[in-house]
Design an enzyme around this catalytic site. Sequence first.
Site, short mmCIF file in Angstrom:
data_model
loop_
_atom_site.label_atom_id
_atom_site.label_comp_id
_atom_site.label_asym_id
_atom_site.label_seq_id
_atom_site.Cartn_x
_atom_site.Cartn_y
_atom_site.Cartn_z
CB THR A 173 -0.91 0.00 1.25
OG1 THR A 173 -1.54 1.26 1.38
CG2 THR A 173 -0.11 -0.25 2.53
CG ASP A 174 -1.20 4.94 -1.01
OD1 ASP A 174 -1.75 4.34 -0.07
OD2 ASP A 174 -1.82 5.76 -1.73
CD GLU A 175 -3.51 3.54 4.48
OE1 GLU A 175 -3.27 3.48 5.69
OE2 GLU A 175 -4.64 3.46 4.00
CE1 TYR B 248 -3.52 -2.69 5.64
CE2 TYR B 248 -3.37 -0.35 5.14
CZ TYR B 248 -3.41 -1.67 4.72
OH TYR B 248 -3.35 -1.96 3.37
CE LYS C 152 -0.09 -4.61 2.96
NZ LYS C 152 -0.47 -5.94 2.40
P1 NAD Z 1 -9.72 -7.45 1.97
O1 NAD Z 1 -9.73 -7.15 3.42
O2 NAD Z 1 -10.92 -7.20 1.15
O3 NAD Z 1 -9.35 -9.00 1.75
C1 NAD Z 1 -8.35 -9.65 2.47
C2 NAD Z 1 -8.49 -11.16 2.25
O4 NAD Z 1 -7.45 -11.81 2.98
C3 NAD Z 1 -9.82 -11.73 2.76
O5 NAD Z 1 -10.38 -12.59 1.79
C4 NAD Z 1 -9.44 -12.48 4.02
O6 NAD Z 1 -10.27 -13.59 4.30
C5 NAD Z 1 -8.00 -12.92 3.68
N1 NAD Z 1 -7.19 -13.15 4.89
C6 NAD Z 1 -7.08 -12.33 5.97
N2 NAD Z 1 -6.26 -12.89 6.88
C7 NAD Z 1 -5.83 -14.07 6.36
C8 NAD Z 1 -4.96 -15.09 6.82
N3 NAD Z 1 -4.36 -15.00 8.02
N4 NAD Z 1 -4.73 -16.15 6.01
C9 NAD Z 1 -5.34 -16.25 4.80
N5 NAD Z 1 -6.19 -15.32 4.33
C10 NAD Z 1 -6.42 -14.24 5.09
O7 NAD Z 1 -8.45 -6.70 1.40
P2 NAD Z 1 -8.27 -5.95 -0.02
O8 NAD Z 1 -8.83 -4.60 0.08
O9 NAD Z 1 -8.69 -6.88 -1.09
O10 NAD Z 1 -6.68 -5.81 -0.04
C11 NAD Z 1 -5.86 -6.84 -0.58
C12 NAD Z 1 -4.40 -6.45 -0.39
O11 NAD Z 1 -4.16 -5.21 -1.03
C13 NAD Z 1 -4.00 -6.25 1.08
O12 NAD Z 1 -2.70 -6.76 1.24
C14 NAD Z 1 -4.02 -4.74 1.25
O13 NAD Z 1 -3.09 -4.35 2.26
C15 NAD Z 1 -3.59 -4.28 -0.11
N6 NAD Z 1 -4.09 -2.95 -0.50
C16 NAD Z 1 -5.44 -2.69 -0.51
C17 NAD Z 1 -5.89 -1.44 -0.93
C18 NAD Z 1 -7.35 -1.09 -0.98
O14 NAD Z 1 -7.68 0.06 -1.28
N7 NAD Z 1 -8.26 -2.01 -0.72
C19 NAD Z 1 -4.96 -0.47 -1.35
C20 NAD Z 1 -3.60 -0.76 -1.27
C21 NAD Z 1 -3.18 -2.03 -0.88
O1 DAU Z 2 -4.19 3.97 0.47
C1 DAU Z 2 -4.38 2.60 0.36
C2 DAU Z 2 -5.25 2.10 1.48
O2 DAU Z 2 -6.58 2.53 1.18
C3 DAU Z 2 -5.21 0.60 1.67
O3 DAU Z 2 -3.92 0.21 2.04
C4 DAU Z 2 -6.23 0.14 2.73
O4 DAU Z 2 -6.25 -1.27 2.79
C5 DAU Z 2 -7.59 0.66 2.33
O5 DAU Z 2 -8.53 0.34 3.35
C6 DAU Z 2 -7.56 2.17 2.11
O6 DAU Z 2 -7.32 2.86 3.37
P1 DAU Z 2 -8.10 4.21 3.74
O7 DAU Z 2 -8.07 4.37 5.20
O8 DAU Z 2 -7.64 5.34 2.90
O9 DAU Z 2 -9.57 3.78 3.21
P2 DAU Z 2 -11.03 4.01 3.81
O10 DAU Z 2 -12.02 3.66 2.76
O11 DAU Z 2 -11.18 3.41 5.17
O12 DAU Z 2 -11.08 5.61 4.01
C7 DAU Z 2 -10.89 6.49 2.92
C8 DAU Z 2 -10.93 7.89 3.47
O13 DAU Z 2 -12.27 8.18 3.89
C9 DAU Z 2 -10.05 8.10 4.69
O14 DAU Z 2 -9.51 9.41 4.66
C10 DAU Z 2 -11.03 7.97 5.87
C11 DAU Z 2 -12.33 8.49 5.28
N1 DAU Z 2 -13.57 7.89 5.83
C12 DAU Z 2 -13.66 6.53 5.87
C13 DAU Z 2 -14.80 5.92 6.35
C14 DAU Z 2 -14.89 4.41 6.43
C15 DAU Z 2 -14.62 8.68 6.21
O15 DAU Z 2 -14.54 9.94 6.14
N2 DAU Z 2 -15.77 8.09 6.68
C16 DAU Z 2 -15.88 6.73 6.80
O16 DAU Z 2 -16.95 6.25 7.29
#
Ligand code: NAD
Ligand code: DAU
Length: 354
Positions: free
Chosen positions: A132-134, A158, A162
């Site tokens: 992630t970019d975080e 989180y 990561k």
């Molecule tokens: P998600 O939470 O939707 O899915 C995670 C999956 O991992 C689920 O299916 C869960 O059952 C599985 N899992 C969790 N713990 C596990 C374990 N111990 N063993 C096996 N499986 C397990 O996540 P996502 O949003 O699809 O993100 C996928 C990846 O991308 C993550 O590594 C996340 O850090 C990264 N990422 C996500 C975002 C985003 O915006 N969603 C952005 C940047 C990076």
């Molecule tokens: O940047 C990549 C990341 O993006 C991933 O690594 C994470 O897995 C993914 O969950 C996401 O993180 P964020 O914290 O940015 O996503 P989220 O959707 O939780 O929140 C997006 C923005 O919106 C953040 O600034 C918090 C805000 N927010 C979120 C929720 C859930 C609100 O204002 N209200 C809300 O109810």
Amino acid sequence: MILVTGGAGFIGSNFVLDWIAATGEPVVNLDKLTYAGNLANLAALAADDRHRFVRGDLCDAALLERLFAEHRPRAVVHFAAESHVDRSIHGPAAFVQTNVVGTFTLLEAARTWWQGLEGAAREDFRFLHVSTDEVYGTLGESDPPFTEATAYAPNSPYSASKAGSDHLVRAYHHTYGLPAVTTNCSNNYGPYQFPEKLIPLTIANALEGKALPVYGDGRQVRDWLYVADHCEAIRLVLERGRPGETYNVGGDSERRNLEVVHGICDALQSVRPRAGGYRGLVAFVADRPGHDRRYAIDARKIRGELGWNPRESFDSGLAKTVRWYLDHGEWVARVRSGEYRQWVETNYASRSAA
Ligand code: NAD
Ligand code: DAU
């Protein structure tokens, strides 16, 4: 075949569907099925031999050893993680366990497998770590976007977990030569995203006429990436990314949170009009502790080296996403029962209106 972890989650399930459609290559999909994993996402593959689902934990070394021996994957694409920042604030232990210990366990299994390979199989093996970019921390309004050289400065449990996993992947390449590549991408959105994250939560709440919670002043910025564009980037990095390198992936779509929420309200209004519109549902609530102000990605490396470009603009991606959630009310209703209700209570009940 390839081994995918976390392939029942949001990005993982989009990737598995996209991978099998695009390449036809079989996938063994290891997923623990936490609250975020959902086999309904993969219903289209239920009768497809090219998808083998294994329910299990990343931290189970014996299971991983068996999976490598049985399926002999030529590559690993590692998505499995605890992924929600707010949950990491309420309960960080699971994040350290899965994201750090789990990634370590997977790296050990992959290293043992890879070290036993010979010739082209050893040369061509890849371990792709999805991050992630975080991990880069937060930006000021006029700071330049994150590059692959930006120093790590994670701010939430989180992102710290990561960052720990990224460092382990880097070390396994540097020390053992494991042919690993890492991608650091921005906020994904699109079909099958669990409605705890901003975009699907806003759509689902709006459709029920519920409050649309915006943390703090709503001026935090995220760079939005349509999930299909991310899946394409991962395919390219797996095919042509250089081992030991990291690649930033972003949608070139920086938006303030309030703009995103308003955009969803307007998109909904044009397809499912509501008397008085949806914008009036916006409710400013207490901010997220340690909330990062801005993320932005400089994606020049993946563009230049691999020719990747996002196909969707934020407007086109958001319109598709809104359409998908409107068409999949049953999927939303099912994932919002049970554990989800408890999470909404934990995260939002204590947030007084800001
Ligand atoms: P998600 O939470 O939707 O899915 C995670 C999956 O991992 C689920 O299916 C869960 O059952 C599985 N899992 C969790 N713990 C596990 C374990 N111990 N063993 C096996 N499986 C397990 O996540 P996502 O949003 O699809 O993100 C996928 C990846 O991308 C993550 O590594 C996340 O850090 C990264 N990422 C996500 C975002 C985003 O915006 N969603 C952005 C940047 C990076
Ligand atoms: O940047 C990549 C990341 O993006 C991933 O690594 C994470 O897995 C993914 O969950 C996401 O993180 P964020 O914290 O940015 O996503 P989220 O959707 O939780 O929140 C997006 C923005 O919106 C953040 O600034 C918090 C805000 N927010 C979120 C929720 C859930 C609100 O204002 N209200 C809300 O109810």
